[in-house]
Design a protein around this motif. Structure first.
Motif, PDB file in Angstrom:
ATOM      1  N   UNK A 144       0.814  -1.215   0.000  1.00 41.73           N
ATOM      2  CA  UNK A 144       0.000   0.000   0.000  1.00 41.73           C
ATOM      3  C   UNK A 144       0.847   1.264   0.000  1.00 41.73           C
ATOM      4  N   UNK A 145       2.157   1.121  -0.180  1.00 41.23           N
ATOM      5  CA  UNK A 145       3.039   2.286  -0.231  1.00 41.23           C
ATOM      6  C   UNK A 145       2.998   2.861  -1.653  1.00 41.23           C
ATOM      7  N   UNK A 146       1.975   3.662  -1.916  1.00 38.96           N
ATOM      8  CA  UNK A 146       1.739   4.215  -3.246  1.00 38.96           C
ATOM      9  C   UNK A 146       1.886   5.728  -3.189  1.00 38.96           C
ATOM     10  N   UNK A 147       2.529   6.295  -4.185  1.00 33.08           N
ATOM     11  CA  UNK A 147       2.744   7.739  -4.227  1.00 33.08           C
ATOM     12  C   UNK A 147       1.413   8.480  -4.278  1.00 33.08           C
ATOM     13  N   UNK A 148       1.402   9.684  -3.695  1.00 33.08           N
ATOM     14  CA  UNK A 148       0.166  10.459  -3.621  1.00 33.08           C
ATOM     15  C   UNK A 148      -0.399  10.793  -4.994  1.00 33.08           C
ATOM     16  N   UNK A 149       0.479  11.086  -5.976  1.00 35.99           N
ATOM     17  CA  UNK A 149      -0.025  11.444  -7.301  1.00 35.99           C
ATOM     18  C   UNK A 149      -0.726  10.265  -7.967  1.00 35.99           C
ATOM     19  N   UNK A 150      -0.313   9.015  -7.627  1.00 41.41           N
ATOM     20  CA  UNK A 150      -0.993   7.845  -8.168  1.00 41.41           C
ATOM     21  C   UNK A 150      -2.314   7.611  -7.446  1.00 41.41           C
ATOM     22  N   UNK A 151      -2.358   7.912  -6.167  1.00 42.52           N
ATOM     23  CA  UNK A 151      -3.603   7.739  -5.416  1.00 42.52           C
ATOM     24  C   UNK A 151      -4.709   8.646  -5.955  1.00 42.52           C
ATOM     25  N   UNK A 152      -4.334   9.825  -6.446  1.00 39.56           N
ATOM     26  CA  UNK A 152      -5.323  10.746  -6.992  1.00 39.56           C
ATOM     27  C   UNK A 152      -6.055  10.148  -8.184  1.00 39.56           C
ATOM     28  N   UNK A 153      -5.414   9.206  -8.880  1.00 41.76           N
ATOM     29  CA  UNK A 153      -6.028   8.566 -10.040  1.00 41.76           C
ATOM     30  C   UNK A 153      -6.635   7.211  -9.693  1.00 41.76           C
ATOM     31  N   UNK A 202      -5.105   4.664  -7.876  1.00 39.70           N
ATOM     32  CA  UNK A 202      -4.182   3.571  -7.569  1.00 39.70           C
ATOM     33  C   UNK A 202      -4.101   3.430  -6.057  1.00 39.70           C
ATOM     34  N   UNK A 203      -4.457   2.266  -5.548  1.00 40.41           N
ATOM     35  CA  UNK A 203      -4.586   2.116  -4.100  1.00 40.41           C
ATOM     36  C   UNK A 203      -3.599   1.115  -3.522  1.00 40.41           C
ATOM     37  N   UNK A 204      -2.987   0.289  -4.351  1.00 38.52           N
ATOM     38  CA  UNK A 204      -2.063  -0.719  -3.836  1.00 38.52           C
ATOM     39  C   UNK A 204      -1.303  -1.335  -5.010  1.00 38.52           C
ATOM     40  N   UNK A 226       0.108  -1.977 -10.296  1.00 35.28           N
ATOM     41  CA  UNK A 226      -0.748  -1.041  -9.571  1.00 35.28           C
ATOM     42  C   UNK A 226      -2.199  -1.503  -9.630  1.00 35.28           C
ATOM     43  N   UNK A 227      -2.887  -1.458  -8.517  1.00 33.66           N
ATOM     44  CA  UNK A 227      -4.299  -1.814  -8.451  1.00 33.66           C
ATOM     45  C   UNK A 227      -5.114  -0.541  -8.603  1.00 33.66           C
ATOM     46  N   UNK A 228      -5.921  -0.472  -9.665  1.00 37.68           N
ATOM     47  CA  UNK A 228      -6.754   0.698  -9.929  1.00 37.68           C
ATOM     48  C   UNK A 228      -8.203   0.335  -9.648  1.00 37.68           C
ATOM     49  N   UNK A 229      -8.787   0.998  -8.675  1.00 40.93           N
ATOM     50  CA  UNK A 229     -10.181   0.733  -8.319  1.00 40.93           C
ATOM     51  C   UNK A 229     -11.080   1.622  -9.178  1.00 40.93           C
ATOM     52  N   UNK A 230     -11.943   0.985  -9.959  1.00 37.10           N
ATOM     53  CA  UNK A 230     -12.807   1.692 -10.900  1.00 37.10           C
ATOM     54  C   UNK A 230     -14.260   1.527 -10.462  1.00 37.10           C
ATOM     55  N   UNK A 231     -15.039   2.606 -10.403  1.00 37.19           N
ATOM     56  CA  UNK A 231     -16.455   2.472 -10.038  1.00 37.19           C
ATOM     57  C   UNK A 231     -17.180   1.492 -10.954  1.00 37.19           C
ATOM     58  N   UNK A 232     -18.101   0.735 -10.393  1.00 39.56           N
ATOM     59  CA  UNK A 232     -18.803  -0.294 -11.157  1.00 39.56           C
ATOM     60  C   UNK A 232     -19.564   0.290 -12.345  1.00 39.56           C
ATOM     61  N   UNK A 233     -19.967   1.552 -12.260  1.00 34.51           N
ATOM     62  CA  UNK A 233     -20.716   2.169 -13.350  1.00 34.51           C
ATOM     63  C   UNK A 233     -19.859   2.404 -14.589  1.00 34.51           C
ATOM     64  N   UNK A 234     -18.534   2.296 -14.454  1.00 34.01           N
ATOM     65  CA  UNK A 234     -17.645   2.572 -15.587  1.00 34.01           C
ATOM     66  C   UNK A 234     -17.125   1.305 -16.261  1.00 34.01           C
TER      67      UNK A 234
END
Length: 284
Positions: A191-200, A202-204, A210-218
Motif C-alpha cells: 500500500x506504499x503508493x505515491x500520492x499522485x498515483x492515489x489521486x487517479x 491507484x490504491x495498492x 498497480x491496483x486501480x479501483x474503478x467504479x462499477x458504473x464505468x
C-alpha cells in the motif's frame, strides 16, 4: 393578536457534490498517435519471418539463398476512425445565480459537469473497448477470496506468454472485487503508493501491478477484473472545448456549452496485452 412571521432561512454557500473520482483511463492507455488534422489514421502491422539454419554450402539462386528461402513480409493496416463526438449545454439564470449566493455559478457547474458526466463517460468507453477486444478472455467464473489471487496470476501468465511488457501492467478492479482482494489470505498488498498515483485511483500493488479501483458504473456488465498494458490501447481526445457565454441573445444569465471528441482503440497486434476476467451472468 399574534402576528405570523415567516423567518428567513439562509442557505450556507455550499452545494452538495456527488462523490466522483478523477479520470483513470490515462493510467492504462497511451497517446502514441495524434489525430491532428485527420478524422482517421491508419497503423501498419508488419509481420516477421522465422529463423533458418544457415547453409555454408549449396546453391544461391532463384528464391533461395544460403540464408534460407526468401520470404515476403506482410504489412496490414488497422484504420482507426474517430467515433465519439459528444456535447452538452445548459443555462444558469442570472437571478438563480444571485439568489443562491453564486453557488449555482457557471464555473462550478461546468466543473461539476466534467467530473460527474464527461470523465465517467470517457473512462467507461475506453474500458468497454478494451474489454470487447481483449486478447485473453477465459470462461466466466465466480471470484472468491480464496481463488482471486490464483486467477490474477493466471492473467499475468497469459500476458507473459503473449510477450507483453513486464513493467507497466495494471490491474483494474471494481470496489466489490477489491474487497475480495483485501479478504484473500494469499494477497500481500503493498500500500506504499505515491500520492499522485492515489489521486487517479491507484490504491495498492499486487504482483508488481498497480491496483486501480474503478467504479462499477464505468465497467461492462459482469466485469471481474482486467490486466492490461498501456501499449495495447490508444486513447485520443481530439477536441475538448468548453465555453461560458455571458448574457447571450435571448438569455439573462450564462449559457454553458461543451464538446468533446474522443475515442479508444485496441491495436490488433497488441490485444494479447489485455486479459479480461468475466463473472457469470446474474439471473433475476
Amino acid at each position: 393578536m399574534i402576528l405570523a412571521i415567516d423567518l428567513v432561512t439562509k442557505y450556507l454557500p455550499y452545494v452538495y457534490e456527488l462523490f466522483t473520482t478523477e479520470s483513470k483511463h490515462a493510467l492504462f492507455t497511451n497517446r502514441d498517435f495524434a489525430w491532428d488534422g485527420a478524422h482517421a489514421i491508419k497503423v501498419y502491422s508488419v509481420s516477421s519471418v522465422e529463423m533458418n539454419d544457415y547453409g555454408r554450402t549449396g546453391p544461391s539462386s532463384g528464391n533461395w539463398s544460403r540464408y534460407g528461402e526468401v520470404a515476403d513480409l506482410d504489412a496490414t493496416t488497422q484504420t482507426m476512425t474517430l467515433r465519439k463526438d459528444r456535447s452538452f449545454t445548459f443555462v444558469i439564470d442570472r437571478l438563480d445565480e444571485e439568489e443562491t449566493l453564486s453557488q449555482v455559478a457557471p464555473a462550478s457547474a461546468l466543473a461539476r459537469q466534467l467530473r460527474e458526466v464527461v470523465v465517467p463517460e470517457v473512462d467507461a468507453w475506453a474500458i468497454s473497448e478494451m474489454a470487447a477486444n481483449a486478447g485473453h478472455k477465459p470462461a466466466a467464473a465466480a471470484l472468491t477470496a480464496e481463488n482471486i489471487y490464483t486467477e490474477i496470476i493466471k492473467g499475468s501468465n497469459a500476458l507473459d506468454n503473449s510477450e507483453a511488457p513486464e513493467t507497466g501492467r495494471v490491474l483494474l478492479v471494481t470496489p466489490d472485487v477489491y474487497m475480495l482482494l483485501k479478504q484473500s489470505p494469499d494477497v500481500m498488498m503493498d500500500t506504499d503508493v505515491a500520492n499522485n498515483m492515489r489521486l487517479h485511483g491507484v490504491i495498492a500493488m499486487v504482483d508488481g501491478m498497480p491496483v486501480i479501483r474503478v467504479p462499477a458504473a464505468r465497467v461492462p456488465e459482469n466485469f471481474g477484473f482486467m490486466l492490461a498494458h498501456p501499449a495495447a490501447t490508444v486513447a485520443v481526445e481530439k477536441l475538448a472545448a468548453y465555453i461560458v457565454h455571458a448574457n447571450p441573445p435571448g438569455i439573462s444569465g450564462s449559457l454553458v456549452e461543451g464538446r468533446i471528441a474522443y475515442d479508444a482503440f485496441v491495436l490488433d497486434n497488441k490485444a494479447g496485452a489485455i486479459y479480461l476476467y468475466t463473472l457469470p451472468a446474474q439471473t433475476e
